[in-house]
Scaffold this motif. Structure first.
Motif, PDB file in Angstrom:
ATOM      1  N   UNK A  13       0.906   9.358  -5.513  1.00 18.56           N
ATOM      2  CA  UNK A  13       1.103  10.747  -5.090  1.00 18.56           C
ATOM      3  C   UNK A  13       2.251  11.394  -5.865  1.00 18.56           C
ATOM      4  N   UNK A  14       3.310  10.637  -6.119  1.00 21.08           N
ATOM      5  CA  UNK A  14       4.414  11.161  -6.917  1.00 21.08           C
ATOM      6  C   UNK A  14       3.980  11.473  -8.351  1.00 21.08           C
ATOM      7  N   UNK A  15       3.051  10.675  -8.876  1.00 23.43           N
ATOM      8  CA  UNK A  15       2.593  10.838 -10.254  1.00 23.43           C
ATOM      9  C   UNK A  15       1.433  11.812 -10.402  1.00 23.43           C
ATOM     10  N   UNK A  16       0.815  12.185  -9.285  1.00 27.56           N
ATOM     11  CA  UNK A  16      -0.416  12.980  -9.355  1.00 27.56           C
ATOM     12  C   UNK A  16      -0.192  14.275 -10.128  1.00 27.56           C
ATOM     13  N   UNK A  17      -0.963  14.487 -11.204  1.00 28.47           N
ATOM     14  CA  UNK A  17      -0.773  15.721 -11.980  1.00 28.47           C
ATOM     15  C   UNK A  17      -1.278  16.934 -11.215  1.00 28.47           C
ATOM     16  N   UNK A  18      -0.636  18.048 -11.434  1.00 26.05           N
ATOM     17  CA  UNK A  18      -1.044  19.298 -10.805  1.00 26.05           C
ATOM     18  C   UNK A  18      -1.803  20.133 -11.815  1.00 26.05           C
ATOM     19  N   UNK A  19      -3.053  20.417 -11.521  1.00 28.77           N
ATOM     20  CA  UNK A  19      -3.870  21.211 -12.418  1.00 28.77           C
ATOM     21  C   UNK A  19      -3.464  22.676 -12.343  1.00 28.77           C
ATOM     22  N   UNK A  20      -3.881  23.431 -13.331  1.00 28.61           N
ATOM     23  CA  UNK A  20      -3.545  24.857 -13.374  1.00 28.61           C
ATOM     24  C   UNK A  20      -4.047  25.561 -12.117  1.00 28.61           C
ATOM     25  N   UNK A  21      -3.213  26.408 -11.550  1.00 30.54           N
ATOM     26  CA  UNK A  21      -3.485  27.197 -10.339  1.00 30.54           C
ATOM     27  C   UNK A  21      -3.507  26.348  -9.060  1.00 30.54           C
ATOM     28  N   UNK A  22      -3.200  25.062  -9.192  1.00 31.20           N
ATOM     29  CA  UNK A  22      -3.073  24.232  -7.995  1.00 31.20           C
ATOM     30  C   UNK A  22      -1.629  24.236  -7.499  1.00 31.20           C
ATOM     31  N   UNK A  23      -1.477  24.081  -6.196  1.00 33.70           N
ATOM     32  CA  UNK A  23      -0.138  24.027  -5.619  1.00 33.70           C
ATOM     33  C   UNK A  23       0.458  22.644  -5.825  1.00 33.70           C
TER      34      UNK A  23
ATOM     35  N   UNK B 283       0.830  -1.207   0.000  1.00 33.87           N
ATOM     36  CA  UNK B 283       0.000   0.000   0.000  1.00 33.87           C
ATOM     37  C   UNK B 283       0.863   1.255   0.000  1.00 33.87           C
ATOM     38  N   UNK B 284       1.990   1.206   0.714  1.00 33.14           N
ATOM     39  CA  UNK B 284       2.918   2.342   0.686  1.00 33.14           C
ATOM     40  C   UNK B 284       3.438   2.576  -0.730  1.00 33.14           C
ATOM     41  N   UNK B 285       3.801   1.505  -1.416  1.00 34.44           N
ATOM     42  CA  UNK B 285       4.290   1.628  -2.788  1.00 34.44           C
ATOM     43  C   UNK B 285       3.202   2.162  -3.718  1.00 34.44           C
ATOM     44  N   UNK B 286       2.007   1.611  -3.587  1.00 30.65           N
ATOM     45  CA  UNK B 286       0.905   2.040  -4.457  1.00 30.65           C
ATOM     46  C   UNK B 286       0.549   3.507  -4.227  1.00 30.65           C
ATOM     47  N   UNK B 287       0.341   3.873  -2.969  1.00 29.77           N
ATOM     48  CA  UNK B 287      -0.109   5.229  -2.664  1.00 29.77           C
ATOM     49  C   UNK B 287       1.002   6.253  -2.869  1.00 29.77           C
TER      50      UNK B 287
END
Length: 713
Positions: free
Chosen positions: A429-439, A421-425
């Protein structure tokens, strides 16, 4: 049951207000020398209005800054308990420090309990590691072989190989202590938690008997398990005291895991200025790639032992498990190989501390593809582990004679699931794209100082307000956040942004000043030759501190770094000064020595860093002279602080004005709050930082402080 969007009927509102008044009347009559506090009564009234939906029936959230001496805890007990009981909700009080939890459980709740209607039960919720594992304690107290001595090939040995059960042999005194603990637990005189044992327990010894997730499974049916017994007691409690870390861990998993579901709770978050940083920790991930790979490879060698336990019925599940391992281990190997190769080619160059932050949060060196594969394969492995656990639990019922082996196998499966679960999550989180105007999150790489071959991938969300809104604000029946320091530069904006609230979202804000007589105490800003950035500043402190210690009986000197503190301590000791220095003894021992010297009319000087600037309670003659050597500006050296400053600058903002200055203001207020702890206290504060008069922001920092009498010399 009503939720936070339902208005309390008028009759209920009237009944509730009557209960609050009647409880107060009984309390005031019963307490000797009771003295009404106007600010406390006003705080109770405002909390009651928010809970009754008077300000916004759809969003019952109060943010209240209440200065020292108001009596916040008794105020929220008076307002919160009757409302929660009437609405059939649980009251969850969350704090940042153990000291406040102990105050609530041992003093405030027992004080209020006899005078409160409806009556209530209360309990303290603690993490699993604060409880012993009854089975481990029983085995070790009886002199059973320790877990590193198991036969090769056993699941216990696999756990030991993963450094989860490997410990040094017990000494005679440790064996004796364990026997006493087991006897006390067996006869019911000890509940099995670390905090209630009458004498300190060595950390190394406690680690051998503490309950852990991978070896503490509800399906094992341990009726005498201290942890599960404590959890069962929580279900009967009306008021639950918890710390921020445990609360947010539960909320991050959806709620209702350890604590009741948010919809069934009134949350009171005391010391609420810590909430954002704790939420950030809960949303973080650290992937130690080599350690995780080694654990999977060891499990791959030994998982065939499951055949002996599951028999023919488990062949299909074991085949899927083998397939999952055959995919996951190469995925992890490929990511590790790619990172090591980039480091060797110097495509990635860590700093002297072995840290490399990925600027703007972008992943380098084509890491997206191996991380995507790792996330997918981790999920497949997670799915393969679940049926194994179920079948082992069934075997435990069918073959009790093999209970030891099956329990060890269950612990191993649980450990592998936790790591998968640590590897999956973490990968997600490392791959999560950042949308415009998001931190964007802070992403970085660390090289382990001890294991030179280890590579750790880290990721931390910078903005956690949307998480808190999703986890709690939008779901809870009501939320009350209180602290003595929620504003920065006389404004709630900094705190509001950090926790995801808006000025127009229906939340109510309240600021109450302390009733203490601040003008009676002085805040002195000496005329100094240089600022803290000067090379001469250390020498200046060695000259100035003795001047302000002269003829003072109880002093606390706060430093911004251990280096500066230790250097000043060496210089002053060379001048014959006696000093109690943080780190040279335990905090408790230092404070005990300090109080003894003060009680004996001997001058006492405490040296401390930032942790002494918060939560230190030295009332009356124990502290009359507070010296702050430097304004508490954080140096943005951590990857998280660097990333936050970078994001603010890229967004067109000013990182100093939006981040560093508000945080310094809040910390300075807290540091100055060490001086006055009761209505009769008085003394002086000496601020050895000329930036208060030489910089444009100086007046704003001073204006945000309580109204001390300011003297510039």
């Amino acid at each position: 049951m009503p939720n936070s969007t339902v208005t309390v009927p008028n009759k209920s509102t009237g009944d509730y207000q009557s209960l609050v008044r009647d409880n107060y009347r009984r309390l005031s009559k019963a307490l000797p020398n009771f003295k009404p506090r106007r600010e406390q009564n006003y705080l109770v009234a405002e909390m009651s209005k928010v809970l009754s939906g008077r300000y916004d029936a759809a969003r019952r959230i109060l943010v209240a800054e209440a200065g020292t001496g108001i009596g916040k805890s008794l105020a929220y007990l008076q307002a919160g308990i009757p409302w929660a009981r009437m609405q059939q909700k649980k009251l969850v009080i969350s704090t940042a420090t153990l000291a406040l939890q102990e105050q609530l459980i041992e003093k405030d709740l027992p004080l209020f309990h006899p005078h409160c209607k409806p009556s209530f039960k209360f309990a303290l919720a603690k993490g699993r590691a604060r409880y012993c594992c009854a089975r481990r304690l029983s085995d070790l107290s009886a002199g059973a072989a320790q877990t590193q001595m198991f036969d090769p090939g056993s699941f216990e040995q696999v756990l030991a190989d993963n450094h989860l059960l490997a410990h040094a042999p017990l000494t005679e005194s440790q064996q004796s202590q364990l026997a006493k603990m087991w006897q006390a637990y067996s006869d019911g005189s000890w509940a099995g938690d670390k905090d209630s044992w009458p004498t300190p327990i060595e950390s190394a010894l406690w680690q051998q008997i503490q309950a852990e997730r991978h070896s503490c499974q509800p399906m094992l049916g341990h009726q005498t398990c201290p942890f599960h017994k404590a959890r069962a007691e929580l279900e009967q409690a009306d008021v639950i005291v918890v710390n921020h870390a445990l609360l947010l861990a539960d909320l991050s998993m959806g709620g209702g895991i350890v604590l009741p579901e948010p919809e069934q709770c009134l949350y009171i978050l005391d010391e609420a200025h810590h909430i954002a940083s704790v939420a950030r920790d809960q949303g973080s991930a650290r992937l130690a790639l080599r350690q995780l790979r080694r654990s999977l490879e060891q499990f791959n060698k030994w998982h065939g032992k499951l055949n002996d336990l599951l028999g023919s019925d488990g062949q299909s599940a074991i085949a899927k498990l083998q397939h999952g391992l055959a995919q996951l281990i190469p995925s992890l190997n490929e990511l590790y190989r790619q990172l090591v190769s980039a480091l060797q080619r110097r495509d990635l160059t860590p700093d002297d501390q072995g840290c490399l932050r990925f600027t703007t949060g972008d992943l380098p060196c084509g890491l997206d593809e191996p991380l995507t594969r790792l996330k997918e394969d981790s999920q497949i492995f997670c799915r393969a582990l679940a049926p194994i656990s179920s079948q082992l639990a069934e075997q435990l019922k069918i073959n009790p004679s093999q209970s030891a082996a099956i329990e060890a196998a269950l612990a191993m499966i649980s450990l592998q699931l936790l790591q998968a679960e640590q590897l999956r999550d973490g990968s997600a989180l490392l791959l999560k794209p950042t949308l415009e105007k998001q931190t964007p999150p802070a992403r970085w790489l660390e090289l382990d100082a001890k294991d030179k071959q280890e590579v750790v991938l880290c990721v931390t969300p910078l903005a956690v307000g949307h998480l808190l809104e999703q986890w709690c604000w939008s779901r809870a029946s009501a939320v009350i956040m209180v602290s003595a320091t929620l504003t920065a530069l006389n404004d709630f904006g900094y705190f509001r942004r950090s926790v995801g609230l808006r000025a127009d979202d229906g939340s109510h804000y309240l600021r109450l000043n302390s009733p203490f007589d601040y003008p009676r105490s002085r805040l002195i800003i000496p005329h100094l030759a240089c600022e803290p950035s000067s090379e001469q500043f250390d020498a200046l402190l060695a000259e100035q501190i003795p001047l302000w210690l002269a003829d003072q009986n109880a002093s606390l000197v706060l430093f911004s770094s251990y280096r500066q503190m230790n250097q000043a301590a060496t210089a002053l000791r060379a001048q014959g000064q006696s000093i109690l220095v943080q780190g040279e003894a335990s905090r408790q021992a230092l404070l005990h020595l300090h109080r003894e010297k003060c009680d004996g009319q001997q001058p006492s000087v405490l040296f401390g860093t930032g942790s002494f600037a918060e939560g230190l309670d030295l009332p009356g003659h124990y502290l009359t002279n507070l010296i702050i050597t430097k304004l508490p500006f954080a140096v943005p050296t951590s990857p998280v602080e660097e990333a936050m400053a970078e994001w603010i600058t890229q967004s067109g903002g000013n990182a100093f004005m939006q981040l560093a200055l508000p945080e310094a203001s809040r910390k300075l207020i807290q540091a100055c709050g060490r001086l006055l702890r009761s209505e009769t206290d008085e003394g002086r504060i000496v601020l050895l930082d000329k930036r208060l008069v030489s910089k444009r922001y100086g007046p704003a920092l001073l204006q945000a402080l309580p109204p001390f009498t300011i003297l510039k010399q």
